[in-house]
Every structure is written in C-alpha cells, then in structure tokens.
Design an enzyme around this catalytic site. Structure first.
Site, PDB file in Angstrom:
ATOM      1  N   ASN A   9       0.871  -1.178   0.000  1.00  0.00           N
ATOM      2  CA  ASN A   9       0.000   0.000   0.000  1.00  0.00           C
ATOM      3  C   ASN A   9       0.908   1.228   0.000  1.00  0.00           C
ATOM      4  O   ASN A   9       1.497   1.561   1.019  1.00  0.00           O
ATOM      5  CB  ASN A   9      -0.891  -0.034   1.263  1.00  0.00           C
ATOM      6  CG  ASN A   9      -1.676   1.241   1.454  1.00  0.00           C
ATOM      7  OD1 ASN A   9      -1.774   2.068   0.556  1.00  0.00           O
ATOM      8  ND2 ASN A   9      -2.254   1.401   2.647  1.00  0.00           N
ATOM      9  N   TRP A  10       0.999   1.854  -1.158  1.00  0.00           N
ATOM     10  CA  TRP A  10       1.956   2.961  -1.297  1.00  0.00           C
ATOM     11  C   TRP A  10       1.421   4.289  -0.757  1.00  0.00           C
ATOM     12  O   TRP A  10       2.133   5.291  -0.750  1.00  0.00           O
ATOM     13  CB  TRP A  10       2.391   3.101  -2.762  1.00  0.00           C
ATOM     14  CG  TRP A  10       3.282   1.976  -3.211  1.00  0.00           C
ATOM     15  CD1 TRP A  10       3.741   0.935  -2.445  1.00  0.00           C
ATOM     16  CD2 TRP A  10       3.828   1.765  -4.519  1.00  0.00           C
ATOM     17  NE1 TRP A  10       4.545   0.111  -3.202  1.00  0.00           N
ATOM     18  CE2 TRP A  10       4.611   0.596  -4.465  1.00  0.00           C
ATOM     19  CE3 TRP A  10       3.731   2.467  -5.731  1.00  0.00           C
ATOM     20  CZ2 TRP A  10       5.289   0.101  -5.582  1.00  0.00           C
ATOM     21  CZ3 TRP A  10       4.400   1.978  -6.844  1.00  0.00           C
ATOM     22  CH2 TRP A  10       5.176   0.809  -6.768  1.00  0.00           C
ATOM     23  N   LYS A  11       0.160   4.302  -0.382  1.00  0.00           N
ATOM     24  CA  LYS A  11      -0.450   5.510   0.204  1.00  0.00           C
ATOM     25  C   LYS A  11      -0.175   6.724  -0.688  1.00  0.00           C
ATOM     26  O   LYS A  11      -0.069   6.576  -1.906  1.00  0.00           O
ATOM     27  CB  LYS A  11       0.054   5.715   1.639  1.00  0.00           C
ATOM     28  CG  LYS A  11      -0.127   4.440   2.483  1.00  0.00           C
ATOM     29  CD  LYS A  11       0.101   4.644   3.959  1.00  0.00           C
ATOM     30  CE  LYS A  11      -0.108   3.317   4.683  1.00  0.00           C
ATOM     31  NZ  LYS A  11       0.036   3.437   6.121  1.00  0.00           N
ATOM     32  N   HIS A  95      -9.443   1.589   4.705  1.00  0.00           N
ATOM     33  CA  HIS A  95      -8.181   1.688   5.459  1.00  0.00           C
ATOM     34  C   HIS A  95      -8.383   2.618   6.654  1.00  0.00           C
ATOM     35  O   HIS A  95      -9.142   3.594   6.570  1.00  0.00           O
ATOM     36  CB  HIS A  95      -7.073   2.223   4.539  1.00  0.00           C
ATOM     37  CG  HIS A  95      -5.720   2.145   5.163  1.00  0.00           C
ATOM     38  ND1 HIS A  95      -5.276   3.083   6.056  1.00  0.00           N
ATOM     39  CD2 HIS A  95      -4.730   1.229   5.047  1.00  0.00           C
ATOM     40  CE1 HIS A  95      -4.061   2.735   6.464  1.00  0.00           C
ATOM     41  NE2 HIS A  95      -3.706   1.623   5.857  1.00  0.00           N
ATOM     42  N   GLU A  97      -6.706   4.940   7.799  1.00  0.00           N
ATOM     43  CA  GLU A  97      -6.456   6.371   7.524  1.00  0.00           C
ATOM     44  C   GLU A  97      -7.670   7.003   6.859  1.00  0.00           C
ATOM     45  O   GLU A  97      -7.963   8.189   7.073  1.00  0.00           O
ATOM     46  CB  GLU A  97      -5.188   6.512   6.648  1.00  0.00           C
ATOM     47  CG  GLU A  97      -3.930   6.245   7.473  1.00  0.00           C
ATOM     48  CD  GLU A  97      -2.775   5.628   6.697  1.00  0.00           C
ATOM     49  OE1 GLU A  97      -2.775   5.669   5.452  1.00  0.00           O
ATOM     50  OE2 GLU A  97      -1.861   5.083   7.357  1.00  0.00           O
ATOM     51  N   GLU A 167      -5.569  -4.617  10.585  1.00  0.00           N
ATOM     52  CA  GLU A 167      -4.512  -3.637  10.803  1.00  0.00           C
ATOM     53  C   GLU A 167      -4.787  -2.879  12.096  1.00  0.00           C
ATOM     54  O   GLU A 167      -5.556  -1.906  12.101  1.00  0.00           O
ATOM     55  CB  GLU A 167      -4.480  -2.642   9.635  1.00  0.00           C
ATOM     56  CG  GLU A 167      -4.189  -3.284   8.300  1.00  0.00           C
ATOM     57  CD  GLU A 167      -3.576  -2.276   7.327  1.00  0.00           C
ATOM     58  OE1 GLU A 167      -2.489  -2.551   6.817  1.00  0.00           O
ATOM     59  OE2 GLU A 167      -4.175  -1.210   7.112  1.00  0.00           O
ATOM     60  N   GLY A 173       2.518   2.278  10.742  1.00  0.00           N
ATOM     61  CA  GLY A 173       3.516   3.333  10.579  1.00  0.00           C
ATOM     62  C   GLY A 173       4.232   3.718  11.866  1.00  0.00           C
ATOM     63  O   GLY A 173       4.922   4.723  11.923  1.00  0.00           O
ATOM     64  N   SER A 212       3.312  -2.121  10.339  1.00  0.00           N
ATOM     65  CA  SER A 212       4.761  -2.233  10.551  1.00  0.00           C
ATOM     66  C   SER A 212       5.324  -3.613  10.212  1.00  0.00           C
ATOM     67  O   SER A 212       6.243  -4.089  10.865  1.00  0.00           O
ATOM     68  CB  SER A 212       5.125  -1.822  11.982  1.00  0.00           C
ATOM     69  OG  SER A 212       4.775  -0.462  12.207  1.00  0.00           O
ATOM     70  N   GLY A 233       2.808  -0.990   4.257  1.00  0.00           N
ATOM     71  CA  GLY A 233       3.012   0.397   3.851  1.00  0.00           C
ATOM     72  C   GLY A 233       4.484   0.678   3.632  1.00  0.00           C
ATOM     73  O   GLY A 233       5.053   0.373   2.579  1.00  0.00           O
ATOM     74  N   GLY A 234       5.132   1.225   4.657  1.00  0.00           N
ATOM     75  CA  GLY A 234       6.517   1.687   4.561  1.00  0.00           C
ATOM     76  C   GLY A 234       7.479   0.733   3.872  1.00  0.00           C
ATOM     77  O   GLY A 234       8.233   1.122   2.974  1.00  0.00           O
TER      78      GLY A 234
HETATM   79  P1  PGA Z   1       2.878   0.313   7.611  1.00  0.00           P
HETATM   80  O1  PGA Z   1       1.431   0.560   6.955  1.00  0.00           O
HETATM   81  O2  PGA Z   1       3.378  -1.004   7.041  1.00  0.00           O
HETATM   82  O3  PGA Z   1       3.717   1.475   7.153  1.00  0.00           O
HETATM   83  O4  PGA Z   1       2.692   0.245   9.073  1.00  0.00           O
HETATM   84  C1  PGA Z   1       0.529  -0.496   6.788  1.00  0.00           C
HETATM   85  C2  PGA Z   1      -0.761   0.024   6.201  1.00  0.00           C
HETATM   86  O5  PGA Z   1      -1.221   1.092   6.613  1.00  0.00           O
HETATM   87  O6  PGA Z   1      -1.384  -0.606   5.307  1.00  0.00           O
END
Ligand code: PGA
Length: 250
Positions: A9-11, A95, A97, A167, A173, A212, A233-234
């Site tokens: 997930n590149w956000k 998600h 966010e 999640e 993050g 994470s 994500g990251g």
């Molecule tokens: P993260 O994000 O791996 O950077 O914690 C995961 C996500 O929000 O899908």
C-alpha cells in the site's frame, strides 16, 4: 489452501515516474515467484503507467480507494469502471487512515465492498482497533462490528473471494508490530465471525496482517495459521525491501 498475498500500500507516495521505476526493479527481482501473490497499490495517478510496466508479469495492481456510484456529479471520486480500466484487479477499502481522516464508516465500507465485488474487483477490507480500544478491552467487539457491518450482504461466492486485512491502528507506521500471537488471536476471531456469516467461505477468505510489517518480522507472522499475507506500507515503498517480504523464508 489459501495462497499468501503480499500487498504493498503505497499511500500518498510516488510520482508516476517514481512508481514506474520501483515496479520495474520489483518485476526483475520477483520473476518466477509463483507461491506468493504479489500486489502493488499505487496512487490513482500512477495506476495506468504502472499497469503498462507490469503487464504479463506476476505483479497485480490495486487501487487504494473507490466510490460506489457508477458515474456522474461526484467531483474528485473514482468509479470501479475507472480503476478497472486502469488495470486494477484489487482495491483497498476502509483503510484506517480513510476512516480516521476522511469519514469512512462501516456503512460506506460496505457500499464500496459491494461495488467492488459487483465489478469483479477484489476488495481488501481493512479492520482494526485503536490503541484506546485495545486498552479498554474493546478489540474484539470493535473488530466484530467492523466485519459484520463492513462485509454484510454479499453472496457466498463473493465472500470467499474477498480479502480482509487486520490492521491494528496502533501498529500502522509506528514501528510497533502486533506480536504474531496477538495477530493470530484476532485473525482466528475474524475467521470465526466470518464463518458465522458465510459458512465455509471462511476457510477460503484470506486475512492479511498489516501494521509495521518488515523483512525482519514477516516470517514469524506468516507462520501463524490464520495469517495469509501482509498489507504493507513503509516497507513496500522500495523494491529491495518489498522483494524481501515477497520472498520471506518459510
Ligand atoms: P505500515 O502501513 O506497514 O507502514 O505500518 C501499513 C498500512 O497502513 O497498510
């Protein structure tokens, strides 16, 4: 058997050229990987060009959001037909966010989930508790509500095709991963709820862990029986670390 899915997930990261260059490197590095399904979810603007780059490869494409109406006066929104046309076979829905910053509710998550399924796009429906909810011992009630309401009223066949991502909000993050045992506990709970809703589809539905995930913790998480992949994500932003996730040691 459930095939593991590793989803990036590149956000809100990467211009078109940056996205294409990561996927170009990734494509070379994961050639021949067939036992793990690979998915990247770039920003809308990069979907079309990333799709051109991954055509014929083992990398799949997903969007990060959609709107449930087919077309019309909905400024700023993107329909299922549009993301399909750009090459997407997956879409992330709900998600945390989006729930936190953009007002997504279980009701909008359910509308989006149904719209995606109707368009033959696999939704990755995200659920997860906040730190406060965990501390208040509300994790299971929060997850149950999100699963029951977000995934309501779909057919049995759609139910088995859907992907769920657990999640925990406190792990996204932050560098704080849920322990494999903490994650497994919630994953098996989700599968139990899903079985009450959709019977044997629960054995087929893939439940990803997100929060994470990194090359150092992926293998221990993936050893757990109800963890079927990661929503990352990251650590998915660079080809090198995402490749390590895709090629986690089994
Ligand atoms: P993260 O994000 O791996 O950077 O914690 C995961 C996500 O929000 O899908």
């Amino acid at each position: 058997m459930r095939k593991p899915l590793m989803a990036g997930n590149w956000k809100m990261n990467k211009t078109v050229s940056e996205a294409v260059s990561v996927v170009k490197a990734l494509k070379g590095a994961v050639t021949g990987v067939l036992d793990v399904e690979i998915l990247v979810c770039p920003a809308f603007t990069a979907l079309y060009e990333v799709n051109n780059e991954i055509k014929g490869s083992n990398i799949n494409l997903g969007a990060q959001n959609l709107f449930w109406e087919a077309k019309g006066a909905f400024t700023g929104e993107i329909s299922t037909a549009m993301i399909r046309d750009a090459g997407c076979s997956y879409v992330i829905v709900g998600h945390s966010e989006r729930r936190q910053y953009f007002g997504e509710t279980d009701e909008t998550v359910n509308k989006k989930t149904k719209a995606a399924l109707a368009a033959d796009i696999t939704p990755i429906v995200c659920v997860g508790e906040t730190l406060k909810e965990r501390e208040d011992n509300a994790t299971f009630s929060v997850i149950e509500k999100q699963v029951r309401n977000g995934l309501a009223d779909i057919t049995l066949q759609q139910a088995s095709l859907t992907v769920i991502a657990y999640e925990p909000v406190w792990a996204i993050g932050t560098g704080k991963t849920a322990t494999p045992d903490q994650a497994q506990e919630v994953h098996s709970f989700i599968r139990k709820i899903y079985a009450q809703m959709y019977k044997e589809s629960a054995e087929k539905v893939r439940i990803l862990y997100g929060g994470s995930v990194n090359p150092g913790n992926v293998s221990d998480l993936m050893k757990k029986s109800d963890i079927d992949g990661g929503l990352v994500g990251g650590a998915s932003l660079e080809a090198e670390s995402f490749t390590k996730l895709v090629k986690y040691s089994k």
